[in-house]
Design a protein around this motif. Structure first.
Motif, PDB file in Angstrom:
ATOM      1  N   CYS A 156       0.825  -1.204   0.000  1.00  0.00           N
ATOM      2  CA  CYS A 156       0.000   0.000   0.000  1.00  0.00           C
ATOM      3  C   CYS A 156       0.864   1.262   0.000  1.00  0.00           C
ATOM      4  O   CYS A 156       0.592   2.222  -0.733  1.00  0.00           O
ATOM      5  N   ILE A 157       1.895   1.266   0.817  1.00  0.00           N
ATOM      6  CA  ILE A 157       2.784   2.425   0.895  1.00  0.00           C
ATOM      7  C   ILE A 157       3.474   2.654  -0.440  1.00  0.00           C
ATOM      8  O   ILE A 157       3.601   3.796  -0.909  1.00  0.00           O
ATOM      9  N   GLU A 158       3.911   1.581  -1.081  1.00  0.00           N
ATOM     10  CA  GLU A 158       4.561   1.693  -2.390  1.00  0.00           C
ATOM     11  C   GLU A 158       3.622   2.289  -3.431  1.00  0.00           C
ATOM     12  O   GLU A 158       4.071   2.919  -4.392  1.00  0.00           O
ATOM     13  N   GLN A 159       2.310   2.102  -3.237  1.00  0.00           N
ATOM     14  CA  GLN A 159       1.319   2.635  -4.182  1.00  0.00           C
ATOM     15  C   GLN A 159       0.851   4.040  -3.804  1.00  0.00           C
ATOM     16  O   GLN A 159      -0.097   4.552  -4.399  1.00  0.00           O
ATOM     17  N   GLY A 160       1.514   4.662  -2.829  1.00  0.00           N
ATOM     18  CA  GLY A 160       1.277   6.074  -2.555  1.00  0.00           C
ATOM     19  C   GLY A 160       0.120   6.400  -1.636  1.00  0.00           C
ATOM     20  O   GLY A 160      -0.340   7.549  -1.617  1.00  0.00           O
ATOM     21  N   LEU A 347       3.453   3.469  10.592  1.00  0.00           N
ATOM     22  CA  LEU A 347       3.995   4.333  11.634  1.00  0.00           C
ATOM     23  C   LEU A 347       5.491   4.571  11.477  1.00  0.00           C
ATOM     24  O   LEU A 347       6.043   5.478  12.107  1.00  0.00           O
ATOM     25  N   ALA A 348       6.146   3.766  10.661  1.00  0.00           N
ATOM     26  CA  ALA A 348       7.546   4.049  10.323  1.00  0.00           C
ATOM     27  C   ALA A 348       7.639   5.240   9.371  1.00  0.00           C
ATOM     28  O   ALA A 348       8.694   5.867   9.246  1.00  0.00           O
ATOM     29  N   GLU A 349       6.515   5.581   8.720  1.00  0.00           N
ATOM     30  CA  GLU A 349       6.481   6.683   7.754  1.00  0.00           C
ATOM     31  C   GLU A 349       5.790   7.933   8.296  1.00  0.00           C
ATOM     32  O   GLU A 349       6.122   9.053   7.888  1.00  0.00           O
ATOM     33  N   ARG A 350       4.801   7.745   9.172  1.00  0.00           N
ATOM     34  CA  ARG A 350       4.022   8.867   9.694  1.00  0.00           C
ATOM     35  C   ARG A 350       3.734   8.647  11.175  1.00  0.00           C
ATOM     36  O   ARG A 350       3.613   7.510  11.628  1.00  0.00           O
ATOM     37  N   PRO A 351       3.554   9.742  11.945  1.00  0.00           N
ATOM     38  CA  PRO A 351       3.100   9.557  13.325  1.00  0.00           C
ATOM     39  C   PRO A 351       1.665   9.039  13.343  1.00  0.00           C
ATOM     40  O   PRO A 351       0.892   9.282  12.408  1.00  0.00           O
ATOM     41  N   GLY A 352       1.324   8.348  14.406  1.00  0.00           N
ATOM     42  CA  GLY A 352      -0.028   7.819  14.481  1.00  0.00           C
ATOM     43  C   GLY A 352      -0.203   6.938  15.690  1.00  0.00           C
ATOM     44  O   GLY A 352       0.652   6.857  16.569  1.00  0.00           O
ATOM     45  N   ALA A 353      -1.348   6.263  15.740  1.00  0.00           N
ATOM     46  CA  ALA A 353      -1.647   5.412  16.884  1.00  0.00           C
ATOM     47  C   ALA A 353      -2.691   4.370  16.504  1.00  0.00           C
ATOM     48  O   ALA A 353      -3.544   4.607  15.645  1.00  0.00           O
ATOM     49  N   MET A 354      -2.606   3.233  17.178  1.00  0.00           N
ATOM     50  CA  MET A 354      -3.608   2.174  17.073  1.00  0.00           C
ATOM     51  C   MET A 354      -4.293   2.025  18.422  1.00  0.00           C
ATOM     52  O   MET A 354      -3.632   1.972  19.460  1.00  0.00           O
ATOM     53  N   MET A 355      -5.612   1.948  18.401  1.00  0.00           N
ATOM     54  CA  MET A 355      -6.358   1.711  19.633  1.00  0.00           C
ATOM     55  C   MET A 355      -6.881   0.285  19.640  1.00  0.00           C
ATOM     56  O   MET A 355      -7.059  -0.342  18.592  1.00  0.00           O
ATOM     57  N   ARG A 356      -7.122  -0.230  20.844  1.00  0.00           N
ATOM     58  CA  ARG A 356      -7.770  -1.518  21.024  1.00  0.00           C
ATOM     59  C   ARG A 356      -9.260  -1.292  21.231  1.00  0.00           C
ATOM     60  O   ARG A 356      -9.656  -0.506  22.098  1.00  0.00           O
ATOM     61  N   LEU A 357     -10.082  -1.978  20.446  1.00  0.00           N
ATOM     62  CA  LEU A 357     -11.536  -1.839  20.546  1.00  0.00           C
ATOM     63  C   LEU A 357     -12.094  -2.999  21.355  1.00  0.00           C
ATOM     64  O   LEU A 357     -11.966  -4.165  20.963  1.00  0.00           O
ATOM     65  N   GLY A 358     -12.693  -2.691  22.501  1.00  0.00           N
ATOM     66  CA  GLY A 358     -13.250  -3.743  23.342  1.00  0.00           C
ATOM     67  C   GLY A 358     -14.391  -4.472  22.659  1.00  0.00           C
ATOM     68  O   GLY A 358     -15.326  -3.847  22.148  1.00  0.00           O
ATOM     69  N   THR A 359     -14.323  -5.810  22.642  1.00  0.00           N
ATOM     70  CA  THR A 359     -15.373  -6.616  21.997  1.00  0.00           C
ATOM     71  C   THR A 359     -15.980  -7.655  22.935  1.00  0.00           C
ATOM     72  O   THR A 359     -16.766  -8.485  22.503  1.00  0.00           O
ATOM     73  N   LYS A 360     -15.606  -7.635  24.213  1.00  0.00           N
ATOM     74  CA  LYS A 360     -16.096  -8.627  25.171  1.00  0.00           C
ATOM     75  C   LYS A 360     -17.410  -8.155  25.795  1.00  0.00           C
ATOM     76  O   LYS A 360     -17.518  -7.023  26.257  1.00  0.00           O
ATOM     77  N   THR A 361     -18.405  -9.032  25.805  1.00  0.00           N
ATOM     78  CA  THR A 361     -19.644  -8.726  26.508  1.00  0.00           C
ATOM     79  C   THR A 361     -19.370  -8.727  28.000  1.00  0.00           C
ATOM     80  O   THR A 361     -18.862  -9.721  28.527  1.00  0.00           O
ATOM     81  N   PRO A 362     -19.652  -7.636  28.703  1.00  0.00           N
ATOM     82  CA  PRO A 362     -19.356  -7.595  30.137  1.00  0.00           C
ATOM     83  C   PRO A 362     -19.983  -8.776  30.879  1.00  0.00           C
ATOM     84  O   PRO A 362     -21.186  -9.033  30.752  1.00  0.00           O
ATOM     85  N   GLY A 363     -19.164  -9.501  31.610  1.00  0.00           N
ATOM     86  CA  GLY A 363     -19.637 -10.675  32.337  1.00  0.00           C
ATOM     87  C   GLY A 363     -19.818 -11.908  31.484  1.00  0.00           C
ATOM     88  O   GLY A 363     -20.178 -12.973  31.993  1.00  0.00           O
ATOM     89  N   GLY A 364     -19.568 -11.771  30.187  1.00  0.00           N
ATOM     90  CA  GLY A 364     -19.767 -12.890  29.275  1.00  0.00           C
ATOM     91  C   GLY A 364     -18.527 -13.759  29.131  1.00  0.00           C
ATOM     92  O   GLY A 364     -17.512 -13.564  29.797  1.00  0.00           O
ATOM     93  N   GLU A 365     -18.619 -14.702  28.219  1.00  0.00           N
ATOM     94  CA  GLU A 365     -17.529 -15.648  27.987  1.00  0.00           C
ATOM     95  C   GLU A 365     -16.321 -14.937  27.387  1.00  0.00           C
ATOM     96  O   GLU A 365     -16.466 -14.010  26.593  1.00  0.00           O
ATOM     97  N   GLU A 366     -15.141 -15.389  27.776  1.00  0.00           N
ATOM     98  CA  GLU A 366     -13.911 -14.834  27.227  1.00  0.00           C
ATOM     99  C   GLU A 366     -13.452 -15.652  26.030  1.00  0.00           C
ATOM    100  O   GLU A 366     -13.447 -16.875  26.070  1.00  0.00           O
TER     101      GLU A 366
END
Length: 399
Positions: A156-160, A347-366
């Motif tokens: 993707c980076i090579e394609q601009g 991120l080696a090319e630009r500043p940035g960040a990745m977040m973790r999106l919670g997907t666990k149902t509270p109290g539910g199965e892990e």
């Protein structure tokens, strides 16, 4: 530059724009889940995205093979957002009514949610822009082949895709975090990840006369134990260099020393410079450990990805957006992961960040990622769209 670490806004901006679109986006995610595609084979996924984006009046650009980008708004690009679109070669075991129809392939890492989230961001921003010009633009990258090494991000980076982009944001599903929360961390959030393959050959023979052989079974054992130990003394211990073997094989009889043997594993590291240093040392260390046993060594070291290192400013940007859209308790500190993630190349090319999106149902199965039984709470989809749309709007405001 806005100081997001001290900013607080009490009202959600994105939710009213998202609600009319959310049922469609849930259906879109379920359709992707039912039709998963492996890395660089995401043809249907790409077609579906292009079709929906064009229907919204946007002009997506296809990448070579699979994947695409789309710009929303007008004027300078304020930020890019990346969503990965590929699935894994795993048999699905969820029993969901929209389970994979492609046997042996499933979205066991949540990339169907990543893709639908980024589509949702695009549609919400486009709706806003049609109502009133945004005052800038946002680029969304639908990236193929995250599940391969060194990853589709490089293509993707090579394609601009980063041309004109000042920063880049992303998300990743996390089944350890309750839905309604996101996880963030400044600095390394994932590890570098390389693959190591070593083949030994030598003169075999009877186990009663090891002195007449090149005892490669013993040599394999020494490499397995001592290469990680030596690297831990040659590279800064704070970098977390970890070499772990997943495959060792040699011989077929208890009283015969074989003539060939094989081992394979991974090398992981939380520091980019230490990752580079450890890679340069690896060949030397392996050969030095094996040398006393007279075996012939063939080492194949495949560089994977560097660590994902979140910048302070962009992390604060995501956190502020999450608190405004979801609430003060929306952000938790996420632990570092020793898994690899090719978002690191962006991120080696630009500043940035990745977040973790919670997907666990509270109290539910892990559950865990990369397992055929991974089920997520679909409420996470709307929350991911809210946070990243709000973050994108904040970057436009700063232009």
């Amino acid at each position: 530059m806005r100081n997001y670490t001290t900013e607080a806004e009490p009202t959600a901006l994105v939710r009213p724009w998202l609600e009319p679109l959310l049922p469609e986006l849930i259906d879109f995610r379920r359709d992707l889940h039912a039709h998963p595609e492996l890395s660089f084979k995401e043809f249907r996924t790409t077609d579906k995205l292009v079709e929906r984006l064009e229907a919204a009046g946007l002009a997506p650009r296809r990448l070579e093979g699979t994947g695409l980008t789309v710009d929303i708004g007008e004027g300078p690009i304020a930020t890019a957002l990346r969503g990965d679109i590929d699935a894994l070669p795993i048999i699905e075991e969820t029993g969901l009514p929209f389970a994979s129809k492609n046997h042996g392939v499933t979205h066991a890492c949540g990339h169907d949610v990543h893709t639908a989230t980024m589509l949702g961001v695009a549609l919400v921003l486009q709706t806003m822009h049609q109502e009133s010009p945004l005052g800038g633009s946002v680029r969304i990258i639908f990236q193929p082949a995250e599940e391969t090494m060194p990853g589709g991000a490089l293509s993707c980076i090579e394609q601009g895709v980063l041309d004109g982009v000042p920063r880049i944001l992303a998300l990743h599903c996390d089944p350890r975090i309750d839905v309604g929360r996101i996880g963030t961390r400044i600095g390394a959030i994932t590890s570098a990840s390389d693959t190591i393959r070593i083949e030994l050959s030598g003169r075999g023979g009877h186990t009663s006369r090891p002195h007449l052989t090149e005892d490669l079974v013993f040599a394999l054992a020494q490499i397995a134990v001592n290469v990680p130990a030596v690297l831990s003394r040659r590279v800064d211990v704070r970098s977390g260099v970890s070499v772990v073997w997943g495959h060792i094989s040699a011989g077929s009889a208890p009283n015969a020393i074989p003539g060939t043997g094989f081992m394979a594993g991974t090398m992981r590291c939380l520091d980019r410079d230490a990752w580079k240093a450890a890679g340069e040392l690896l060949d030397e260390v392996v050969h030095q450990v094996a040398a006393p046993y007279g075996v012939e060594v063939r080492l194949e070291h495949t560089r994977g990805v560097p660590p994902v290192v979140n910048s302070e400013h962009e992390t604060a940007l995501i956190e502020a957006a999450a608190r405004a859209e979801i609430g003060e308790g929306a952000v938790v500190l996420t632990p570092q992961s020793m898994g690899g993630e090719d978002f690191a190349w962006f991120l080696a090319e630009r500043p940035g960040a990745m977040m973790r999106l919670g997907t666990k149902t509270p109290g539910g199965e892990e559950y865990d990622l990369h397992r055929g039984d991974y089920i997520l709470d679909e409420r996470a989809l709307g929350l991911g769209i809210q946070v990243l749309t709000a973050a994108a709007l904040r970057t436009i405001r700063d232009l």
